[in-house]
Design an enzyme around this catalytic site. Structure first.
Site, mmCIF file in Angstrom:
data_model
loop_
_atom_site.group_PDB
_atom_site.id
_atom_site.type_symbol
_atom_site.label_atom_id
_atom_site.label_comp_id
_atom_site.label_asym_id
_atom_site.label_seq_id
_atom_site.Cartn_x
_atom_site.Cartn_y
_atom_site.Cartn_z
ATOM 1 N N GLU B 222 0.765 -1.069 0.028
ATOM 2 C CA GLU B 222 0.040 -0.004 -0.103
ATOM 3 C C GLU B 222 0.884 1.361 0.084
ATOM 4 O O GLU B 222 2.139 1.167 0.307
ATOM 5 C CB GLU B 222 -0.767 0.010 1.192
ATOM 6 C CG GLU B 222 -2.137 -0.796 1.252
ATOM 7 C CD GLU B 222 -2.702 -0.585 2.772
ATOM 8 O OE1 GLU B 222 -3.316 0.604 3.215
ATOM 9 O OE2 GLU B 222 -2.622 -1.223 3.518
ATOM 10 N N LYS B 224 2.444 4.644 1.514
ATOM 11 C CA LYS B 224 2.556 5.193 3.087
ATOM 12 C C LYS B 224 2.399 6.659 2.807
ATOM 13 O O LYS B 224 3.116 7.279 2.038
ATOM 14 C CB LYS B 224 3.820 5.017 3.644
ATOM 15 C CG LYS B 224 4.117 5.591 4.804
ATOM 16 C CD LYS B 224 5.592 4.999 5.145
ATOM 17 C CE LYS B 224 5.852 5.377 6.698
ATOM 18 N NZ LYS B 224 4.966 6.233 7.619
ATOM 19 N N LYS B 397 7.792 -0.742 6.766
ATOM 20 C CA LYS B 397 7.550 0.304 5.878
ATOM 21 C C LYS B 397 8.730 0.480 5.136
ATOM 22 O O LYS B 397 9.913 0.209 5.359
ATOM 23 C CB LYS B 397 7.461 1.817 6.875
ATOM 24 C CG LYS B 397 8.549 1.598 7.782
ATOM 25 C CD LYS B 397 8.129 2.971 8.928
ATOM 26 C CE LYS B 397 9.134 3.047 9.826
ATOM 27 N NZ LYS B 397 8.828 3.810 10.945
#
Lengths: 334, 531
Positions: B222, B224, B397
């Site tokens: 996805e 960030k 991340k």
């Protein structure tokens, strides 16, 4: 007839005694200087003649490496100056050798206090209240927020921090002349007889105090010892060394500072102090105002410090007063 | 009150986080109820006494101290509460012993604007200067002791050996003095009920993806987004918006508080609408735009119109009483997609999944991205439950590579704590033109040390040997040392002389080798602004 007290005048670089053509605590070299005490902002070098107490002269010699022109005067001894002026040196209770200077001329009495305090100090004789017409007082802590707590309370705080952190050391920033020795003497008086470790810049002044009969106990130099020796010990350094490279050799020090400014939290925080010790060699607000009442002069002249507030206090108490603008006095670290 | 005052005093002088935690935990374990609860509320700014204002304190002092002496003192000390605590005259004659924190809080709570002038002095008379300082700070709010809600919760967890995530969850439903929280943590009572309360649930966080690759069979990607991570909670008829740290920011974003009308706990990124940024559903403005909205207590209609907020949703934790946190991500995602039609479109959109065939493909997508509203990629394990904190292997991340610029060291400042003897905080600048033609440096950013101890020593030595000027704890250096500075983005800023503000600047390399004249010029940095 001349105006009252016209013979003594505040000039930007000191107090001038006209009939004797001499200066009290001049900030520039002069021919004839009368010095109240040994702090660098009062006792500058390079004068032709310097009249001061034997201890103050010894301190100046340590600092300027010369005794040229040194003329000792004992507490209570009156000396005749030219022009019909008499000067008497009276204990001020500030640091070793510190004196108020009483000047008498034409029936008028003027006292220059230099710096002073009213609390007991094991390293010097106490301030003596002496009647006079003009009282020239310092005002370093001349704001009503300054109320120095009993010194025993601050010493207890220091000893408690030491007990609570056996594997660290407490590093106390203290002015090298006066504060450091008083702190040590107070610690000894509170029963702390362990070795106290010194920054190199403190050593000679401590030895000088001992020569003048002030017992400071077991003192050692940080530079002669390993980090481990210093765990659980008190280390004393000049305030400027607190956060400097020098302190990296210490075992995780708790940073303390002994100064009247520590009364104000922000002042302590600015210096990264974790353990503020409110110990001062200057009079606090209560001592300043009480001293003016005790001495009860016809006029109060106020110098170096927060003159404005003390001037206001004098007005509120119907006392004649004025502020003198003298240059060159520093009070940041005391 | 004396114990609390001693704690306040110790916190004032302590900069180390661990030492703060120790002091707080120690106070919480040895202080009885409900004093410790009230103290905790005071330290985290949860108390409010409208009758006691800073002007109240000033007026009280004017009745007791000469106004000129008050002003001179206040100017010197710089803080009304502290000045008053020092100047308050000691009470004449016998006084009652100092009040407990509870007694003080109750008395303050009863005061009105009419009674405060006679009631507050009665409390102050019973305290010494430290006690008065703590009482006035407690009464007027804003302790500013560096105790965040997060720090207080961590200390609480440390004091009673409970999980900080549990503390976070139970805390938010409670009012001071938090009796059920202490009963649970200290005495083993059942935990406080939170189902029908709009409380904060601790966030699930990610580890950075360092030198690891993941298999896209198991992980989903996805974007960030570069806003602020928020949790939107609706329960018991109320809606709250919480930040990463669990602070309630509903007041700053009233449009969001009205946007969720059924019981749910949603996780997403708070963003501000912008016309010129990418992103699929409507677009988001840069973080700079969002910053206009942060930290405001009152939000004007103009603000709401110019910088309308919305939440780009990542996850759903609880939906209509059903706790979904133990379900795998894929199932939660399906539930989230299914509920989107029930949410107002101007306030919510869905953070899209980034489609990639394999990891290398994803790396290529990441390297192409320079959208200002995107900080990088998130990689989430498809079967991951929603767990508090950072659990290895579940979420990663993967920030995009930083931008780089060569700057010249201009000023250095000493650090705190263990670094207090080192110049470890640096201000650096870029040339405002051709340095050979006499151009000056313009400061563009400030960063702490990010090097090894050895490098820190070398830098410290450099600063000391190249000092040209001193301003208190700050040294100005000659223009001789080049830093390679990494940063995430740069924005136009009226607050800085250079007109530029870097986001997350850090020193990536010390360029001992590079001549200062060859450092970058300000135009190079200006060209990277995308506001």
């Amino acid at each position: 007839m001349p105006a009252p007290f016209a013979w003594i005048r505040a000039e930007p670089h000191g107090i001038h005694v006209a009939p004797a053509d001499c200066w009290i605590d001049p900030s520039q070299p002069v021919e004839r200087a009368r010095v109240t005490h040994g702090h660098g902002d009062h006792a500058r070098g390079g004068h032709g003649q310097t009249v001061a107490t034997p201890a103050t002269l010894a301190i100046m010699e340590l600092r300027y490496a010369t005794r040229d022109g040194a003329t000792p005067v004992e507490y209570g001894e009156t000396i005749r100056l030219p022009g019909g002026v008499e000067a008497t040196y009276i204990p001020a209770g500030h640091v070793l050798g510190s004196a108020q200077i009483l000047l008498e001329h034409a029936g008028e009495r003027v006292i220059v206090t230099g710096d002073y305090k009213r609390r007991a100090d094991p390293t010097c004789p106490p301030f003596e209240v002496t009647p006079c017409d003009v009282f020239i007082t310092e005002a370093t802590f001349g704001l009503p927020v300054f109320c120095h707590p009993p010194v025993g309370q601050e010493i207890a705080k220091l000893l408690k921090a030491l007990r609570d952190h056996a594997d660290r050391c407490v590093l106390v920033g203290a002015y090298a002349l006066g504060k450091a020795q008083r702190l040590i003497a107070e610690l000894r008086g509170a029963g702390h007889h362990e070795p106290i470790y010194l920054h190199g810049a403190m050593e000679r002044m401590c030895r000088l105090y001992e020569e003048f009969g002030v017992d400071l106990g077991d003192l050692r130099l940080v530079s002669d010892h390993s980090k481990d020796d210093l765990r659980g010990a008190i280390v004393i350094c000049p305030p400027g060394a607190l956060n400097d490279r020098w302190s990296r050799r210490l075992p995780d020090p708790i940073t303390a500072m002994a100064s009247g400014w520590m009364r104000v939290r922000q002042r302590a925080r600015q210096r990264n102090v974790e353990l503020p010790l409110v110990i001062s060699d200057h009079a606090d607000w209560g001592e300043l105002t009480r001293t003016i009442e005790d001495v009860n002069p016809a006029e109060t002249w106020i110098t170096h410090g927060r003159e404005e507030a003390l001037l206001r206090w004098c007005q509120l108490h119907q006392r004649r007063a004025r502020a003198l603008a003298l240059a060159g006095y520093e009070d940041e670290d005391d | 009150m004396e114990e609390f005052a001693a704690l306040v005093d110790a916190l004032v002088y302590t900069r180390s986080r661990n030492e703060k935690l120790r002091l707080l935990a120690d106070y919480l374990t040895r202080t009885p109820d409900p004093d410790r609860g009230w103290a905790l509320a005071a330290l985290t700014d949860c108390l409010s006494f409208p009758a006691v204002k800073s002007s109240t304190i000033r007026n009280l002092m004017m009745e007791r101290v000469d106004p000129v002496l008050w002003v001179l003192s206040r100017d010197f000390v710089g803080d009304t509460a502290e000045t008053a605590s020092l100047l308050w005259p000691d009470a004449k004659g016998a006084v009652a012993p100092p009040p407990s924190v509870t007694e003080a809080v109750e008395a303050l709570g009863r005061m009105t604007r009419m009674s405060v002038m006679s009631e507050l002095p009665k409390l102050l008379d019973r305290l010494d200067a430290n006690g008065r300082y703590a009482l006035i700070k407690l009464a007027t709010g804003g302790m500013r002791l560096g105790v965040s809600a997060r720090l207080a919760k961590t200390a609480f967890a440390q004091a009673f050996a409970v999980a900080v995530e549990d503390v976070e969850e139970y805390w938010h439903g409670l009012q001071p003095p938090f009796a059920p929280l202490f009963a649970w943590a200290a005495e083993g009572a059942p935990p406080p009920r939170t189902e029908d309360l709009p409380v904060f649930r601790p966030f699930m966080l990610a580890h950075p993806l360092d030198d690891v690759t993941v298999d896209l069979e198991d992980y989903v990607a996805e974007w960030k987004w570069d806003g602020i991570r928020v949790q939107l909670v609706h329960a018991g008829g109320e809606t709250r918006l919480y930040s990463r740290t669990g602070d309630d920011v509903s007041g700053s974003f009233p449009e969001m508080a009205g946007a969720l009308s059924f019981p749910a706990v949603l996780d997403g990124e708070l963003l501000v609408r912008g016309s010129h940024q990418g992103g699929e559903a409507g677009g988001a403005a840069s973080f700079n735009a969002l910053q206009q909205r942060l930290g405001r207590k009152a939000v004007s209609a103009k603000m709401l119109a110019e910088y309308p907020a919305f939440v780009r949703l990542y996850d759903v934790l609880i939906l209509e009483g059903e706790d979904l946190r133990d379900l795998p991500w894929t199932e939660r995602r399906a539930r989230l997609e299914a509920l989107m039609p029930r949410l107002p479109r101007e306030r919510f959109d869905l953070s899209p999944v980034v489609e990639a065939d394999h990891f290398e493909h994803l790396a290529e997508i990441r390297s192409r991205t320079r959208d200002e509203a995107i900080e990088g990629l998130m990689l989430k394990r498809k079967d991951s439950p929603y767990v508090a904190g950072r659990k290895t292997g579940l979420w990663y991340k993967w920030k995009r590579d930083p931008l780089l610029v060569d700057c010249v060291l201009m000023y250095a400042q000493r650090g705190n704590g263990k670094r207090s003897s080192f110049y470890s905080d640096y201000t650096f600048g870029c040339w405002d033109g051709d340095p050979d033609a006499g151009a000056e440096l313009l400061p563009v950013g400030k960063a702490y040390f990010g090097f090894t101890d050895e490098e820190l020593k070398q830098l410290d030595r450099h600063v000391r040997n190249h000092t040209t000027n001193r301003f208190g704890p700050v040294r100005e250096t000659d223009r001789s040392l080049v830093f390679e500075v990494a940063f995430d983005s740069v924005h136009a800023s009226k607050r800085h002389k250079s007109g530029l503000a870097m986001r997350f600047p850090r020193i990536s390399r010390i360029r001992w080798d590079k001549p200062a004249e060859e450092a970058d010029r300000i135009e190079a940095l200006r060209a990277l602004v995308k506001d």
